[in-house]
Design a protein around this motif. Structure first.
Motif, short mmCIF file in Angstrom:
data_model
loop_
_atom_site.label_atom_id
_atom_site.label_comp_id
_atom_site.label_asym_id
_atom_site.label_seq_id
_atom_site.Cartn_x
_atom_site.Cartn_y
_atom_site.Cartn_z
N GLY A 69 0.81 -1.21 0.00
CA GLY A 69 0.00 0.00 0.00
C GLY A 69 0.84 1.26 0.00
N CYS A 70 1.95 1.23 0.73
CA CYS A 70 2.85 2.39 0.77
C CYS A 70 3.45 2.66 -0.61
CB CYS A 70 3.94 2.16 1.80
SG CYS A 70 5.07 3.55 2.00
N LEU A 71 3.91 1.60 -1.28
CA LEU A 71 4.50 1.76 -2.61
C LEU A 71 3.48 2.31 -3.61
CD1 LEU A 71 6.78 1.33 -4.66
CD2 LEU A 71 6.01 -1.05 -4.90
N LEU A 72 2.31 1.68 -3.64
CA LEU A 72 1.29 2.11 -4.59
C LEU A 72 0.76 3.51 -4.25
CD1 LEU A 72 -0.72 -1.22 -4.95
CD2 LEU A 72 0.98 -0.29 -6.52
N GLY A 73 0.61 3.80 -2.96
CA GLY A 73 0.11 5.11 -2.55
C GLY A 73 1.07 6.23 -2.90
N MET A 74 2.37 5.99 -2.74
CA MET A 74 3.34 7.02 -3.10
C MET A 74 3.35 7.27 -4.60
SD MET A 74 6.63 6.75 -0.54
CE MET A 74 7.15 5.12 -1.09
N LEU A 75 3.22 6.21 -5.38
CA LEU A 75 3.17 6.38 -6.84
C LEU A 75 1.93 7.15 -7.25
CD1 LEU A 75 4.35 2.84 -8.04
CD2 LEU A 75 5.66 4.96 -8.05
N VAL A 126 0.72 11.86 0.65
CA VAL A 126 1.69 12.32 -0.35
C VAL A 126 1.16 13.53 -1.10
CG1 VAL A 126 2.91 11.67 -2.47
CG2 VAL A 126 2.74 10.03 -0.59
N MET A 127 -0.12 13.52 -1.42
CA MET A 127 -0.69 14.68 -2.13
C MET A 127 -0.62 15.94 -1.28
SD MET A 127 -3.99 12.96 -4.04
CE MET A 127 -4.44 14.46 -4.90
N GLY A 128 -0.67 15.78 0.03
CA GLY A 128 -0.54 16.94 0.91
C GLY A 128 0.89 17.40 1.09
N PRO A 186 16.38 13.33 -7.96
CA PRO A 186 15.51 12.31 -8.58
C PRO A 186 14.24 12.08 -7.76
CG PRO A 186 17.80 11.57 -8.54
CD PRO A 186 17.74 12.83 -7.71
N ASN A 187 13.17 11.77 -8.47
CA ASN A 187 11.89 11.56 -7.80
C ASN A 187 11.96 10.43 -6.76
OD1 ASN A 187 10.43 13.57 -9.18
ND2 ASN A 187 10.11 12.21 -10.93
N ALA A 188 12.68 9.37 -7.08
CA ALA A 188 12.79 8.25 -6.14
C ALA A 188 13.43 8.70 -4.84
CB ALA A 188 13.61 7.11 -6.77
N VAL A 189 14.43 9.57 -4.93
CA VAL A 189 15.10 10.08 -3.72
C VAL A 189 14.16 10.97 -2.93
CG1 VAL A 189 17.04 11.45 -2.86
CG2 VAL A 189 17.38 9.90 -4.80
N ILE A 190 13.38 11.79 -3.62
CA ILE A 190 12.43 12.68 -2.94
C ILE A 190 11.40 11.85 -2.17
CG2 ILE A 190 10.60 14.37 -3.29
CD1 ILE A 190 12.17 15.45 -5.66
N LEU A 191 10.89 10.81 -2.83
CA LEU A 191 9.89 9.96 -2.18
C LEU A 191 10.47 9.25 -0.97
CD1 LEU A 191 8.15 8.43 -5.32
CD2 LEU A 191 7.09 9.94 -3.63
N TRP A 192 11.70 8.75 -1.10
CA TRP A 192 12.30 7.96 -0.03
C TRP A 192 12.81 8.84 1.12
CZ3 TRP A 192 12.67 3.13 1.69
CH2 TRP A 192 13.69 2.81 2.58
N ARG A 193 13.44 9.96 0.79
CA ARG A 193 14.11 10.78 1.80
C ARG A 193 13.23 11.86 2.40
NH1 ARG A 193 18.55 14.58 -0.59
NH2 ARG A 193 16.62 15.72 -1.08
#
Length: 290
Positions: free
Chosen positions: A105-111, A172-174, A190-197
């Protein structure tokens, strides 16, 4: 450190943690605390009342002195030993179901929350899954994939994924338009870094709370599936299967239903109380409203 102190000051959390610690200890020590093999049958002790003692014939033909502290079932199996081993199954299902549901759910929700193009398609799939009753979807998956521990965990976790996805998406939208995220984009991060960090750490607190509620629901759902005969194989002792076998002779041996229920109810209640305590501590806005 202050978070842990605030959490420990909550009496309900301390009580819930104590109950779960005892249950975990019983599950770990089941091979030593179980006074008899949970699969061992003796026709001489069919539906024996609690406290019955005598010489039990084991599967290898040996006879041992044994006391049925919680009585025996309709096959002459020790209910105490079966309840102990059922504790292992219930806690394992609760823990791993919560982990699988939260991770997916976390992976799909962030995407979905970060990428608008993905959101339109992915959330319609999640809406479709949420339209199916959770127990019905779990029963269907077990029937298709076969009865096993991993299948039961997956079958219970899948209906919970859309709920976690919607929660993470909203978080994430907030966060995606906050200044610190905009600054990271301006630096070509990179987007992946923004999401993770930058985004994931700010969403962990609600995820942890949601995970506890999923664990409680998973323990209860596994008991329902086992009670209906749609969970783990019949030779695996679970609280639900013990109650299902005991309901046939409830009037003669009510303990076969009551004893597993006395383990199931405090387990679900303790996990829910722990989740409430975590929500009070990890969500400052909620604490201020209360």
């Amino acid at each position: 450190m202050n978070t842990w102190k605030r959490l420990w000051r909550n009496g309900a959390v301390r009580g819930a943690a104590a109950v779960l610690a005892v249950l975990a200890l019983l599950a770990l020590l089941a091979p030593w605390l179980g006074t008899l093999d949970p699969s061992a049958m003796d026709a001489s002790f069919v539906s024996a009342p609690a406290g019955t003692a005598g010489q039990v014939t084991l599967l290898d033909g040996r006879q041992v002195a044994h006391t049925f502290w919680m009585g025996s079932d309709s096959f002459g199996r020790d209910v105490w030993s079966r309840v102990l081993y059922g504790t292992r199954i219930s806690l394992t299902v609760g823990l791993f179901t919560a982990a699988v549901a939260v991770l997916l759910g976390c992976l799909l929700g962030m995407l979905a929350g970060y990428f608008r193009a993905v959101d339109a398609v992915l959330m319609r799939v999640m809406d479709g899954l949420m339209a199916i009753p959770a127990v019905l979807l779990a029963i269907t998956l077990v029937a298709v994939l076969g009865a096993s521990l991993s299948t039961v965990i997956l079958a219970i976790a899948v209906p919970e994924v859309p709920r976690v996805t919607r929660l993470v998406r909203a978080l994430v939208m907030g966060l995606r338009d906050e200044p610190f995220v905009e600054a990271a984009r301006a630096l070509a991060t990179p987007n992946a870094v923004i999401l993770w960090r930058d985004i994931l750490p700010n969403a962990l607190a609600p995820l942890i709370v949601q995970g506890t509620f999923i664990a409680a629901s998973a323990v209860l759902t596994e008991a329902i599936l086992s009670f209906l005969g749609l969970g783990l194989p019949a030779d695996v002792p679970t609280w639900g299967s013990i109650m299902a076998e005991g309901r046939v002779q409830f009037s003669q041996s009510p303990g076969n239903v009551m004893f597993p229920a006395l383990f199931l109810v405090p387990t679900v209640l303790a996990i829910n109380l722990l989740g409430d305590g975590l929500r009070d501590v990890l969500d400052p806005k909620f604490s201020q409203r209360v």
